[in-house]
Write a protein that holds these residues in place. Structure first.
Motif, short mmCIF file in Angstrom:
data_model
loop_
_atom_site.label_atom_id
_atom_site.label_comp_id
_atom_site.label_asym_id
_atom_site.label_seq_id
_atom_site.Cartn_x
_atom_site.Cartn_y
_atom_site.Cartn_z
N GLY A 21 -4.44 -1.30 3.18
CA GLY A 21 -5.26 -2.03 4.14
C GLY A 21 -4.71 -3.43 4.36
N ALA A 22 -3.37 -3.53 4.45
CA ALA A 22 -2.70 -4.82 4.37
C ALA A 22 -2.24 -5.38 5.71
N THR A 23 -2.75 -4.88 6.82
CA THR A 23 -2.23 -5.35 8.10
C THR A 23 -3.17 -6.29 8.83
N ASP A 24 -4.30 -6.61 8.22
CA ASP A 24 -5.26 -7.50 8.87
C ASP A 24 -6.20 -8.08 7.82
N SER A 44 0.62 -1.34 3.61
CA SER A 44 0.29 -0.06 4.23
C SER A 44 -0.99 -0.18 5.02
N SER A 45 -1.10 0.70 5.99
CA SER A 45 -2.27 0.79 6.84
C SER A 45 -2.24 2.15 7.53
N ARG A 46 -3.29 2.45 8.25
CA ARG A 46 -3.40 3.77 8.88
C ARG A 46 -2.50 3.96 10.10
N LYS A 47 -2.14 2.87 10.79
CA LYS A 47 -1.40 2.99 12.05
C LYS A 47 -0.04 2.33 11.95
N GLN A 48 0.98 3.06 12.42
CA GLN A 48 2.36 2.58 12.35
C GLN A 48 2.54 1.25 13.05
N GLN A 49 1.94 1.08 14.23
CA GLN A 49 2.14 -0.18 14.96
C GLN A 49 1.57 -1.36 14.19
N ASN A 50 0.49 -1.15 13.44
CA ASN A 50 -0.07 -2.24 12.62
C ASN A 50 0.85 -2.57 11.45
N THR A 68 4.69 1.03 5.13
CA THR A 68 4.57 2.46 5.41
C THR A 68 3.13 2.77 5.82
N VAL A 69 2.99 3.82 6.59
CA VAL A 69 1.66 4.27 6.99
C VAL A 69 1.00 4.97 5.81
N CYS A 70 -0.27 4.65 5.57
CA CYS A 70 -1.00 5.33 4.51
C CYS A 70 -2.50 5.24 4.78
N HIS A 71 -3.12 6.37 4.94
CA HIS A 71 -4.57 6.47 4.97
C HIS A 71 -4.95 6.89 3.55
N VAL A 72 -5.53 5.97 2.77
CA VAL A 72 -5.75 6.24 1.35
C VAL A 72 -6.71 7.40 1.11
N GLY A 73 -7.41 7.84 2.13
CA GLY A 73 -8.30 8.98 1.98
C GLY A 73 -7.58 10.32 2.09
N LYS A 74 -6.27 10.28 2.41
CA LYS A 74 -5.49 11.51 2.56
C LYS A 74 -4.45 11.60 1.45
N ALA A 75 -4.51 12.71 0.70
CA ALA A 75 -3.61 12.89 -0.44
C ALA A 75 -2.14 12.82 -0.03
N GLU A 76 -1.78 13.44 1.10
CA GLU A 76 -0.38 13.44 1.52
C GLU A 76 0.10 12.03 1.87
#
Length: 174
Positions: A21-24, A44-50, A68-76
């Protein structure tokens, strides 16, 4: 995106921090502060552009970052984040999850603060809190949380365990 050739100096030199959650907001302020204090930071954050924007800003300040993109709620996504950290840094010294410092933003329960009008929240918070604030007579900023996180990641905090540290700037009378 990654940076290379940046000489690390500071209390967190030669350390690696992963900030989700590091883009804002608070997460970005924490990532910036950890990097300013010498850590190589993986944002990391959910959206590549962020992610791209945050990495570009921090690298533009001469800081050592990878993103890198990372939605921490998704294992992958979590697995990809770990793989990125291993590939670029060989491992991590710190993991700073935005949920730990701001549960409304990082809630795994699916709370979406995007439904709130941020301007309304800021105005309302200021109208309610300003009369009760003792010091420093201002509404907190994301950077106010970043310093304590950097301190807790540093050797200076090596004897601190099991504490609740409130970064609130005041204690209202009830």
């Amino acid at each position: 995106m990654s940076s290379s050739g940046i000489q690390q100096k500071g209390v967190l030199a030669n350390r690696v921090a992963v900030v989700t959650g590091a883009t804002d907001g608070i997460g970005f302020a924490i990532a910036r502060r950890l990097a300013q204090d010498g850590a190589h930071v993986v944002v990391s954050s959910r959206k590549q552009q962020n992610v791209d924007r945050a990495v570009a800003v921090l690298q533009g300040e001469g800081l050592s970052v990878t993103g890198t993109v990372c939605h921490v709620g998704k294992a992958e996504d979590r697995e990809r984040l770990v793989a990125t950290v291993q590939e670029h840094c060989g491992g991590a010294d710190f993991l700073v999850c935005n949920a730990a410092v701001n549960p409304l933003v990082g809630s795994t329960l699916g709370a979406d603060v995007g439904v709130w009008d941020k301007d309304w929240v800021s105005r309302t918070r200021a109208e309610i809190l300003t009369p009760t604030v003792r010091v420093p007579c201002r509404i907190g900023q994301p950077e106010d949380c970043a310093g304590i996180v950097s301190f807790l990641c540093s050797p200076d905090a090596s004897y601190i365990t099991g504490e609740n540290i409130v970064v609130a700037g005041f204690s209202p009378r009830l």
